[in-house]
Write a protein that holds these residues in place. Structure first.
Motif, PDB file in Angstrom:
ATOM      1  N   ILE A  24       8.048   0.174   7.988  1.00  0.00           N
ATOM      2  CA  ILE A  24       9.153   0.887   8.538  1.00  0.00           C
ATOM      3  C   ILE A  24      10.488   0.172   7.791  1.00  0.00           C
ATOM      4  CG2 ILE A  24      10.925   1.266  10.262  1.00  0.00           C
ATOM      5  CD1 ILE A  24       8.431   1.580  12.162  1.00  0.00           C
ATOM      6  N   SER A  25      10.467  -1.075   7.474  1.00  0.00           N
ATOM      7  CA  SER A  25      11.483  -1.529   7.015  1.00  0.00           C
ATOM      8  C   SER A  25      11.566  -1.235   5.405  1.00  0.00           C
ATOM      9  CB  SER A  25      11.367  -3.174   7.289  1.00  0.00           C
ATOM     10  OG  SER A  25      10.472  -3.800   6.641  1.00  0.00           O
ATOM     11  N   THR A  26      10.396  -1.349   5.034  1.00  0.00           N
ATOM     12  CA  THR A  26      10.427  -0.904   3.523  1.00  0.00           C
ATOM     13  C   THR A  26      10.787   0.379   3.283  1.00  0.00           C
ATOM     14  OG1 THR A  26       8.583  -2.484   3.156  1.00  0.00           O
ATOM     15  CG2 THR A  26       8.849  -0.961   1.321  1.00  0.00           C
ATOM     16  N   LEU A  27      10.335   1.547   4.056  1.00  0.00           N
ATOM     17  CA  LEU A  27      10.597   2.850   3.749  1.00  0.00           C
ATOM     18  C   LEU A  27      12.149   2.942   4.219  1.00  0.00           C
ATOM     19  CD1 LEU A  27       7.799   5.064   5.657  1.00  0.00           C
ATOM     20  CD2 LEU A  27       8.522   5.174   3.368  1.00  0.00           C
ATOM     21  N   LEU A  28      12.517   2.277   5.098  1.00  0.00           N
ATOM     22  CA  LEU A  28      14.115   2.313   5.449  1.00  0.00           C
ATOM     23  C   LEU A  28      15.073   1.907   4.237  1.00  0.00           C
ATOM     24  CD1 LEU A  28      16.344   3.082   7.697  1.00  0.00           C
ATOM     25  CD2 LEU A  28      15.879   0.545   8.466  1.00  0.00           C
ATOM     26  N   MET A  29      14.787   0.885   3.717  1.00  0.00           N
ATOM     27  CA  MET A  29      15.402   0.374   2.606  1.00  0.00           C
ATOM     28  C   MET A  29      15.344   1.265   1.494  1.00  0.00           C
ATOM     29  SD  MET A  29      14.825  -3.257   0.351  1.00  0.00           S
ATOM     30  CE  MET A  29      13.316  -2.663  -0.495  1.00  0.00           C
ATOM     31  N   ILE A  30      14.232   1.772   1.050  1.00  0.00           N
ATOM     32  CA  ILE A  30      13.898   2.620  -0.181  1.00  0.00           C
ATOM     33  C   ILE A  30      14.731   3.681   0.172  1.00  0.00           C
ATOM     34  CG2 ILE A  30      12.392   3.960  -1.432  1.00  0.00           C
ATOM     35  CD1 ILE A  30      12.137   0.790  -2.035  1.00  0.00           C
ATOM     36  N   ASN A  31      14.613   4.668   1.201  1.00  0.00           N
ATOM     37  CA  ASN A  31      15.304   5.956   1.495  1.00  0.00           C
ATOM     38  C   ASN A  31      16.773   5.491   1.581  1.00  0.00           C
ATOM     39  OD1 ASN A  31      13.146   7.763   1.895  1.00  0.00           O
ATOM     40  ND2 ASN A  31      12.644   6.813   3.765  1.00  0.00           N
ATOM     41  N   THR A  32      17.045   4.278   2.144  1.00  0.00           N
ATOM     42  CA  THR A  32      18.816   4.270   2.042  1.00  0.00           C
ATOM     43  C   THR A  32      19.432   3.917   0.674  1.00  0.00           C
ATOM     44  OG1 THR A  32      18.567   3.387   4.459  1.00  0.00           O
ATOM     45  CG2 THR A  32      20.466   2.657   3.054  1.00  0.00           C
TER      46      THR A  32
END
Length: 430
Positions: free
Chosen positions: A83-91
């Motif tokens: 989740i943290s990786t996806l959140l970072m990339i999407n942001t």
């Protein structure tokens, strides 16, 4: 480790900035994973009383079962990392899109045109085209101008008409300097305004001198201000048009900024018809913005693909851990069933466990993603890409909901198997 990951980028020397920022990013991820047991414990303490009132005894049992359960903690860690990786990339992807849009919003004109061997007569002909109601002849160099003794190149140098430039380009001067007075200074001598990114790279302050290797030889300019711009990744500067012509030995206009009173695409077509026999390149600002956005978006899609793959691997790990947890707990669940826990209550308990684990995983993922994003501006700056992070509440909500959904889906199969458990055989299970 959390303190190190947040403080190291602030004190990193420029020569090691990239390495230290990458290391800080990894340290923050590891630190969050190591904190999972403690964060889980805190959440379970908060949930215990609430669950007792809301879900009854099954809720209290679910909280007790989660406490110290290694498989559930592993699930939370896997969810948090994904989740943290996806959140970072999407942001980051969203922030790049917003920054690109903001950059083009600073251009208060509709078409940019480049014509071979252009001068003021060319500008007069352009103004005669139907639909053109304003033009600005821009003197600019995209070839780069080296800063003497600094191992740095200003990739985009503009020579501006101090009276007309700001009618076509929004100029965000930093600090408390008066924009009108600062622009007047440009014509009073070899003075220069530098973009913030170049300022940081060169370690400049107002009043410093900057020697540029111009086409007419080395010329020393005095720094009179700084401004916010991401053109050429922030490596740009502004001088007076008068001194630009002299020092760059350039009398031809580089580009024309054109304002239109009609559809920009139609006006561009008319300009192309007018200058058919001359070397011309032109495009509308809307088209340039779209192409730039799509180009950046393709790069971000590649990054998102890697993060999705990592998330999928994590999801398979979550499903696997739930099955292992079911096998390890067969005996204890059978014992609870033998003293009165019904099938419905068993299913309810397992679903509450999954809901809670997913919720904690989502929250920890948000914490981890936020910590990663705190390092991103410094990381991007170290590779000469200035970007401001724009946080979206939708991404955070999606991260939390996604964690809950994954955990609940992963628990369905173990829950169904548990409801069909043969109590006698399960009690004998070791």
């Amino acid at each position: 480790m959390l303190l190190l990951s947040s403080s190291l980028p602030l004190v990193a020397p420029k020569s090691l900035a990239l390495l230290i920022n990458v290391v800080s990013l990894l340290i923050s991820t590891v630190a969050v994973v190591m904190c999972v047991p403690y964060i889980t414990r805190i959440f379970l303490k908060l949930f215990e009383g609430f669950y007792g009132n809301f879900f009854g005894n099954e809720g209290i049992l679910a909280v007790k079962n989660l406490n110290g359960n290694k498989n559930i903690l592993n699930n939370i860690s896997l969810l948090a990392i994904g989740i943290s990786t996806l959140l970072m990339i999407n942001t980051i992807s969203s922030s790049v899109g917003i920054e690109v849009l903001n950059a083009y919003k600073d251009w208060n004109f509709d078409i940019m045109v480049s014509l071979y061997n252009s001068d003021r007569n060319t500008e007069q002909v352009l103004r005669s085209v139907d639909g053109v109601y304003g033009t600005y002849g821009a003197y600019e160099s995209w070839d780069g101008v080296d800063v003497k003794d600094a191992n740095y190149t200003i990739r985009y140098l503009q020579g501006v008409d101090i009276k007309r430039y700001r009618d076509y380009v929004t100029f965000r001067l930093q600090g408390k300097l008066d924009a009108d007075e600062t622009f007047k200074l440009l014509d009073e001598g070899r003075n220069i305004m530098v973009a913030n990114m170049a300022k940081e790279k060169l370690g400049l302050k107002v009043g410093d001198s900057l020697t540029l290797e111009m086409k007419s030889g080395d010329k020393t300019y005095k720094v009179i201000g700084f401004y916010d711009s991401i053109m050429s990744n922030g490596s740009n500067a502004v001088i007076s048009q008068k001194y630009y012509k002299m020092d760059m030995k350039q009398q031809q206009i580089s580009n024309f900024f054109i304002k239109t009173s009609k559809n920009p695409d139609e006006v561009l077509s008319s300009i192309q018809d007018k200058f058919t026999r001359r070397g011309m390149f032109g495009d509308t600002i809307d088209s340039m913005e779209k192409k730039n956005y799509e180009s950046n978006n393709q790069f971000m899609i590649i990054l998102q693909a890697f993060s999705v793959i990592a998330m999928l691997i994590g999801i398979f790990g979550v499903f696997n851990n739930y099955m292992i947890s079911f096998m390890e707990r067969k005996r204890s669940i059978a014992m609870m069933r033998s003293i009165g826990l019904s099938k419905r209550q068993t299913l309810k308990m397992i679903m509450i466990e999954a809901l809670t684990g997913g919720c904690i995983g989502g929250v920890v993922g948000i914490i981890g993603g936020t910590l990663m994003l705190l390092s991103v501006p410094n990381l991007m700056q170290s590779i000469d890409i200035p970007i401001a992070i724009h946080y979206s509440m939708n991404f955070f909500i999606s991260a939390l909901v996604g964690g809950i959904i994954i955990a609940v889906l992963a628990s369905i199969s173990p829950a169904l198997k548990t409801s069909k458990l043969n109590i006698i055989e399960a009690i004998k299970y070791e």
